[in-house]
Design a protein around this motif. Structure first.
Motif, PDB file in Angstrom:
ATOM      1  N   LYS A  58      23.489   5.339 -12.440  1.00  0.00           N
ATOM      2  CA  LYS A  58      22.680   6.380 -11.819  1.00  0.00           C
ATOM      3  C   LYS A  58      23.384   7.729 -11.882  1.00  0.00           C
ATOM      4  N   GLU A  59      22.659   8.713 -12.436  1.00  0.00           N
ATOM      5  CA  GLU A  59      23.224  10.065 -12.510  1.00  0.00           C
ATOM      6  C   GLU A  59      23.364  10.644 -11.110  1.00  0.00           C
ATOM      7  N   SER A  60      24.524  11.252 -10.856  1.00  0.00           N
ATOM      8  CA  SER A  60      24.749  11.764  -9.504  1.00  0.00           C
ATOM      9  C   SER A  60      24.250  13.190  -9.348  1.00  0.00           C
ATOM     10  N   ARG A  61      24.068  13.561  -8.094  1.00  0.00           N
ATOM     11  CA  ARG A  61      23.717  14.916  -7.687  1.00  0.00           C
ATOM     12  C   ARG A  61      24.557  15.244  -6.451  1.00  0.00           C
ATOM     13  N   PRO A  62      24.672  16.535  -6.090  1.00  0.00           N
ATOM     14  CA  PRO A  62      25.521  16.868  -4.929  1.00  0.00           C
ATOM     15  C   PRO A  62      25.148  16.140  -3.631  1.00  0.00           C
ATOM     16  N   LYS A  63      23.883  15.777  -3.460  1.00  0.00           N
ATOM     17  CA  LYS A  63      23.517  15.044  -2.237  1.00  0.00           C
ATOM     18  C   LYS A  63      24.267  13.709  -2.129  1.00  0.00           C
ATOM     19  N   ASP A  64      24.716  13.183  -3.278  1.00  0.00           N
ATOM     20  CA  ASP A  64      25.419  11.903  -3.273  1.00  0.00           C
ATOM     21  C   ASP A  64      26.820  11.987  -2.671  1.00  0.00           C
ATOM     22  N   VAL A  65      27.216  13.178  -2.258  1.00  0.00           N
ATOM     23  CA  VAL A  65      28.473  13.289  -1.521  1.00  0.00           C
ATOM     24  C   VAL A  65      28.359  12.448  -0.237  1.00  0.00           C
ATOM     25  N   SER A  94      27.778  18.305   8.132  1.00  0.00           N
ATOM     26  CA  SER A  94      28.038  19.428   7.230  1.00  0.00           C
ATOM     27  C   SER A  94      29.072  18.955   6.232  1.00  0.00           C
ATOM     28  N   LEU A  95      28.655  18.872   4.988  1.00  0.00           N
ATOM     29  CA  LEU A  95      29.546  18.322   3.960  1.00  0.00           C
ATOM     30  C   LEU A  95      29.765  19.321   2.841  1.00  0.00           C
ATOM     31  N   VAL A  96      30.936  19.211   2.211  1.00  0.00           N
ATOM     32  CA  VAL A  96      31.207  20.027   1.032  1.00  0.00           C
ATOM     33  C   VAL A  96      31.382  19.092  -0.163  1.00  0.00           C
ATOM     34  N   ASP A  97      30.614  19.357  -1.225  1.00  0.00           N
ATOM     35  CA  ASP A  97      30.847  18.672  -2.502  1.00  0.00           C
ATOM     36  C   ASP A  97      31.842  19.552  -3.253  1.00  0.00           C
ATOM     37  N   SER A  98      33.079  19.092  -3.336  1.00  0.00           N
ATOM     38  CA  SER A  98      34.153  19.951  -3.842  1.00  0.00           C
ATOM     39  C   SER A  98      34.280  19.951  -5.362  1.00  0.00           C
ATOM     40  N   HIS A  99      33.347  19.287  -6.069  1.00  0.00           N
ATOM     41  CA  HIS A  99      33.466  19.231  -7.535  1.00  0.00           C
ATOM     42  C   HIS A  99      32.132  18.806  -8.138  1.00  0.00           C
ATOM     43  N   ALA A 100      31.406  19.783  -8.688  1.00  0.00           N
ATOM     44  CA  ALA A 100      30.123  19.468  -9.325  1.00  0.00           C
ATOM     45  C   ALA A 100      29.940  20.353 -10.556  1.00  0.00           C
ATOM     46  N   HIS A 101      29.353  19.759 -11.607  1.00  0.00           N
ATOM     47  CA  HIS A 101      29.057  20.523 -12.828  1.00  0.00           C
ATOM     48  C   HIS A 101      27.594  20.953 -12.761  1.00  0.00           C
ATOM     49  N   LEU A 102      27.329  21.924 -11.920  1.00  0.00           N
ATOM     50  CA  LEU A 102      25.942  22.325 -11.655  1.00  0.00           C
ATOM     51  C   LEU A 102      25.250  22.882 -12.885  1.00  0.00           C
ATOM     52  N   GLU A 103      26.022  23.532 -13.760  1.00  0.00           N
ATOM     53  CA  GLU A 103      25.389  24.179 -14.915  1.00  0.00           C
ATOM     54  C   GLU A 103      24.820  23.153 -15.892  1.00  0.00           C
ATOM     55  N   GLU A 104      25.135  21.883 -15.696  1.00  0.00           N
ATOM     56  CA  GLU A 104      24.609  20.852 -16.592  1.00  0.00           C
ATOM     57  C   GLU A 104      23.272  20.281 -16.112  1.00  0.00           C
ATOM     58  N   LEU A 105      22.798  20.754 -14.955  1.00  0.00           N
ATOM     59  CA  LEU A 105      21.586  20.155 -14.384  1.00  0.00           C
ATOM     60  C   LEU A 105      20.305  20.854 -14.831  1.00  0.00           C
ATOM     61  N   ASP A 106      19.324  20.057 -15.257  1.00  0.00           N
ATOM     62  CA  ASP A 106      18.013  20.613 -15.605  1.00  0.00           C
ATOM     63  C   ASP A 106      17.174  20.838 -14.352  1.00  0.00           C
ATOM     64  N   ASP A 107      17.523  20.112 -13.308  1.00  0.00           N
ATOM     65  CA  ASP A 107      16.732  20.189 -12.070  1.00  0.00           C
ATOM     66  C   ASP A 107      17.533  20.872 -10.968  1.00  0.00           C
ATOM     67  N   LEU A 108      18.201  21.964 -11.332  1.00  0.00           N
ATOM     68  CA  LEU A 108      19.131  22.596 -10.386  1.00  0.00           C
ATOM     69  C   LEU A 108      18.495  23.008  -9.049  1.00  0.00           C
ATOM     70  N   PRO A 109      17.375  23.785  -9.053  1.00  0.00           N
ATOM     71  CA  PRO A 109      16.834  24.208  -7.748  1.00  0.00           C
ATOM     72  C   PRO A 109      16.518  23.017  -6.839  1.00  0.00           C
ATOM     73  N   ASN A 110      15.927  21.989  -7.431  1.00  0.00           N
ATOM     74  CA  ASN A 110      15.593  20.797  -6.652  1.00  0.00           C
ATOM     75  C   ASN A 110      16.847  20.084  -6.143  1.00  0.00           C
ATOM     76  N   SER A 111      17.867  20.003  -6.994  1.00  0.00           N
ATOM     77  CA  SER A 111      19.113  19.334  -6.588  1.00  0.00           C
ATOM     78  C   SER A 111      19.801  20.073  -5.452  1.00  0.00           C
ATOM     79  N   LEU A 112      19.741  21.407  -5.506  1.00  0.00           N
ATOM     80  CA  LEU A 112      20.375  22.188  -4.437  1.00  0.00           C
ATOM     81  C   LEU A 112      19.598  22.014  -3.135  1.00  0.00           C
TER      82      LEU A 112
END
Ligand SMILES: [Zn+2]
Length: 255
Positions: free
Chosen positions: A211-218, A9-27
């Motif tokens: 490589k562009e990061s996504r929250p999974k890269d935590v 169980s991980l927390v990504d404590s800093h992400a600019h989610l509003e900049e993502l075009d693929d938000l649902p998939n990234s989440l």
């Protein structure tokens, strides 16, 4: 992905989610990778609005932080940005991303003025702050201290080691990013900071080694912190997730 002997169980404590075009998939990918919380940080009014909406759409995963990033500061927009944050901060778990960046052309005096006003809002609302600093670590730290902020995280800390000691002695946190793969000053800071003062993050969608990061890269951040600390990743996961819950005063929904 390799088979895992335990569920992270991980927390990504800093992400600019509003900049993502693929938000649902990234989440979705983040959830599959074991991410149980994401702090979505705002940069200005428009991004703060989006961050609040994204968090409202997925309240079990996303927690909003409202900010005014130094890169976004324009003299004529300062008042409106400060009022927006003042009015809506009750809906956020933190103030961020805020700070000082002396590598950019926006006047230091203006940045300093805005930063201190934001710190006042944090102090009045008793919210933790997420700090960006570049070539300005000492100045940012002095302001945070002067404004009597109790809870602060110096995001992606790569500053001087002596200042890190002062940051830690004030009870503040630093956060780790996937830049740990290649950045010696960042590695040094994470090596020195005790695990109970470290938060994990990605700064999505920042590019690390092309490589562009996504929250999974935590997960990458987790692995790197574990290597530096010579600990099993699950131990680092347990402690840093507890740190994030405590720092942002959040808890797992449904628990
Ligand atoms: Zn950021």
């Amino acid at each position: 992905m390799e088979r895992e002997p335990y569920k992270l169980s991980l927390v990504d404590s800093h992400a600019h989610l509003e900049e993502l075009d693929d938000l649902p998939n990234s989440l979705q990918e983040a959830k599959s990778a074991g991410v149980c919380g994401i702090i979505a940080v705002g940069m200005d009014i428009e991004s703060n609005r989006k961050v609040l909406q994204i968090a409202a759409d997925d309240p079990q995963l996303v927690y909003p932080a409202l900010g005014y990033h130094p890169w976004q500061i324009k003299e004529e927009e300062v008042e409106a940005n400060l009022s927006f944050i003042q009015d809506r901060i009750g809906e956020g778990v933190a103030l961020g991303e805020i700070g000082l960046d002396y590598k950019i052309r926006i006047k230091k005096e203006l940045q300093g003025r805005v930063f201190e006003k934001l710190l006042d809002i944090a102090h009045e609302s008793n919210k933790p702050v997420i700090i960006h600093c570049r070539y300005s670590h000492r100045r940012a730290f002095e302001s945070v201290k002067k404004k009597k902020i109790k809870h602060a995280v110096f995001h992606w800390y790569s500053g001087p080691v002596d200042l890190l000691e002062e940051i830690l002695s004030m009870g503040y946190f630093i956060s780790a990013t996937p830049a740990l793969v290649y950045s010696p000053p960042h590695q040094e800071a994470i090596k020195r900071a005790p695990l109970d003062r470290i938060l994990l993050e990605t700064d999505t969608p920042v590019r690390y080694q092309e490589k562009e990061s996504r929250p999974k890269d935590v997960r990458v951040t987790l692995e790197e912190v574990a290597k530096l600390k010579r600990l099993e990743p699950y131990r680092v996961a347990i402690q840093t997730t507890a740190n994030a819950f405590q720092f942002f005063r959040i808890s797992l929904h449904g628990n």
